[in-house]
Design a protein around this motif. Sequence first.
Motif, PDB file in Angstrom:
ATOM      1  N   MET A 117       0.846  -1.204   0.000  1.00 31.58           N
ATOM      2  CA  MET A 117       0.000   0.000   0.000  1.00 31.58           C
ATOM      3  C   MET A 117       0.876   1.247   0.000  1.00 31.58           C
ATOM      4  N   GLU A 118       0.665   2.138  -0.947  1.00 37.49           N
ATOM      5  CA  GLU A 118       1.472   3.341  -1.051  1.00 37.49           C
ATOM      6  C   GLU A 118       1.139   4.314   0.075  1.00 37.49           C
ATOM      7  N   ASP A 119       2.201   5.005   0.507  1.00 40.39           N
ATOM      8  CA  ASP A 119       1.988   6.029   1.519  1.00 40.39           C
ATOM      9  C   ASP A 119       1.244   7.216   0.916  1.00 40.39           C
ATOM     10  N   VAL A 120       0.373   7.794   1.732  1.00 39.93           N
ATOM     11  CA  VAL A 120      -0.359   8.989   1.331  1.00 39.93           C
ATOM     12  C   VAL A 120       0.333  10.201   1.940  1.00 39.93           C
ATOM     13  N   GLU A 121       0.550  11.206   1.124  1.00 43.10           N
ATOM     14  CA  GLU A 121       1.142  12.428   1.649  1.00 43.10           C
ATOM     15  C   GLU A 121       0.166  13.081   2.620  1.00 43.10           C
ATOM     16  N   LEU A 122       0.632  13.271   3.832  1.00 36.99           N
ATOM     17  CA  LEU A 122      -0.247  13.776   4.878  1.00 36.99           C
ATOM     18  C   LEU A 122      -0.286  15.301   4.868  1.00 36.99           C
ATOM     19  N   PRO A 123      -1.466  15.881   4.976  1.00 41.02           N
ATOM     20  CA  PRO A 123      -1.584  17.336   5.098  1.00 41.02           C
ATOM     21  C   PRO A 123      -0.920  17.811   6.385  1.00 41.02           C
ATOM     22  N   VAL A 124      -0.634  19.082   6.412  1.00 41.78           N
ATOM     23  CA  VAL A 124       0.014  19.687   7.588  1.00 41.78           C
ATOM     24  C   VAL A 124      -0.845  19.463   8.829  1.00 41.78           C
ATOM     25  N   GLY A 125      -0.221  18.966   9.860  1.00 46.49           N
ATOM     26  CA  GLY A 125      -0.907  18.781  11.137  1.00 46.49           C
ATOM     27  C   GLY A 125      -1.471  17.395  11.354  1.00 46.49           C
ATOM     28  N   VAL A 126      -1.664  16.621  10.276  1.00 45.00           N
ATOM     29  CA  VAL A 126      -2.254  15.287  10.431  1.00 45.00           C
ATOM     30  C   VAL A 126      -1.294  14.344  11.135  1.00 45.00           C
ATOM     31  N   ASP A 127       0.013  14.483  10.858  1.00 45.31           N
ATOM     32  CA  ASP A 127       0.986  13.609  11.517  1.00 45.31           C
ATOM     33  C   ASP A 127       0.914  13.747  13.029  1.00 45.31           C
ATOM     34  N   LYS A 128       0.654  14.954  13.500  1.00 51.56           N
ATOM     35  CA  LYS A 128       0.530  15.157  14.953  1.00 51.56           C
ATOM     36  C   LYS A 128      -0.743  14.495  15.488  1.00 51.56           C
ATOM     37  N   LEU A 129      -1.821  14.528  14.690  1.00 52.13           N
ATOM     38  CA  LEU A 129      -3.042  13.845  15.104  1.00 52.13           C
ATOM     39  C   LEU A 129      -2.796  12.354  15.277  1.00 52.13           C
ATOM     40  N   LEU A 130      -2.015  11.782  14.370  1.00 56.68           N
ATOM     41  CA  LEU A 130      -1.745  10.347  14.409  1.00 56.68           C
ATOM     42  C   LEU A 130      -0.856   9.960  15.581  1.00 56.68           C
ATOM     43  N   GLU A 131      -0.095  10.904  16.087  1.00 57.26           N
ATOM     44  CA  GLU A 131       0.856  10.614  17.160  1.00 57.26           C
ATOM     45  C   GLU A 131       0.280  10.839  18.552  1.00 57.26           C
ATOM     46  N   ARG A 132      -0.914  11.405  18.635  1.00 54.41           N
ATOM     47  CA  ARG A 132      -1.436  11.797  19.949  1.00 54.41           C
ATOM     48  C   ARG A 132      -1.849  10.622  20.820  1.00 54.41           C
ATOM     49  N   GLY A 133      -2.204   9.511  20.208  1.00 56.28           N
ATOM     50  CA  GLY A 133      -2.666   8.369  21.000  1.00 56.28           C
ATOM     51  C   GLY A 133      -4.104   8.495  21.459  1.00 56.28           C
ATOM     52  N   ASP A 134      -4.830   9.418  20.873  1.00 57.09           N
ATOM     53  CA  ASP A 134      -6.241   9.622  21.226  1.00 57.09           C
ATOM     54  C   ASP A 134      -7.087   8.512  20.607  1.00 57.09           C
ATOM     55  N   PRO A 135      -8.025   7.933  21.346  1.00 58.27           N
ATOM     56  CA  PRO A 135      -8.883   6.876  20.790  1.00 58.27           C
ATOM     57  C   PRO A 135      -9.880   7.392  19.757  1.00 58.27           C
ATOM     58  N   VAL A 136      -9.986   8.723  19.611  1.00 60.30           N
ATOM     59  CA  VAL A 136     -10.867   9.329  18.615  1.00 60.30           C
ATOM     60  C   VAL A 136     -10.006  10.056  17.593  1.00 60.30           C
ATOM     61  N   LEU A 137     -10.188   9.708  16.308  1.00 60.45           N
ATOM     62  CA  LEU A 137      -9.397  10.323  15.248  1.00 60.45           C
ATOM     63  C   LEU A 137     -10.330  10.851  14.164  1.00 60.45           C
ATOM     64  N   ASP A 138     -10.214  12.135  13.864  1.00 64.45           N
ATOM     65  CA  ASP A 138     -11.051  12.779  12.853  1.00 64.45           C
ATOM     66  C   ASP A 138     -10.180  13.244  11.684  1.00 64.45           C
TER      67      ASP A 138
END
Length: 300
Positions: free
Chosen positions: A1-22
């Motif tokens: 599966m190819e990596d998707v270029e992440l918009p600015v700020g999304v990488d931080k959302l993925l790193e937060r460890g929050d059980p809710v992701l928007d």
Amino acid sequence: MEDVELPVGVDKLLERGDPVLDLSYYKFRRLPRQVLDLEYLEKLYVCGNRLRDIPKGITRLQGLRTLALDFNKLDDVPLSVCQLTNLTCLYLGSNRLMSLPPEVRNLQNLRCLWVESNYFQRFPKQLYDLPNLRSLQIGDNRLRTLPTDLWRMESLRGLWLYGNRFQEFPRVLLKMEQLEILDMDRNRISEFPNLHHLPALRLLSYDHNPVKEPPRVGEEVLVVGEGAEEVLQTRERRRDAKERAEKEAEEAAATAASSIPMMCPQKCNLSSPRILYGAMKATASHSNKKHLLTLILNYV
């Protein structure tokens, strides 16, 4: 599966460890691979993107309880989604769906399903096999009829059928006595049956149908549609009048009870119906007698 270029700020959302992701409205064409590693997720929102499919790897997210895929470009429900057996809420509105796959039966814990604004011409009977489904949003589709055995969905409490193509009220709904919410807005129904047969009903919306008068419903039902305001006002006046009559009866009961002479129990039994009825007769109008007698008996 190819990596998707992440918009600015999304990488931080993925790193937060929050059980809710928007990740809604980021214009993703593919779900970012990094999301598939977040096995702690409980709620995932990817609405308003350009997704045509969901990767098989999403099956690793067995902790998901809510998955929102509204406003994408899905032609079919991805089979990978049907393997998320702990889902309780699934949102698939505003896609290109015409049917549901047999595998949707795997979602035995599903309680809420939204498939509004799609292209369903037939009601998906696969839903019969979801024993916990309580809320079904299937408005803005192309339904003309409902199956005659829809009553088998005994857990269903809310049913949204607005914006379809019904020309007659589906009679099978009269057998669904457990329904609490029924939305029939924006159809072509000219006459509704007596809906007192639905004792659990609490909200009925019938707006934008060519009806001549509001549907007949129970006193506790909130109605929304043409003529509903007059119905609710009449109901409110009737309720106020009843409350005033009961208050007057209570006051009369108290007056009657206080006017009974105090005697010893051996000479006068205060619970004697004859004495109480005499007091009632002297102080109450004919219309309040029955209610007043009950109040006096409780008072004494």
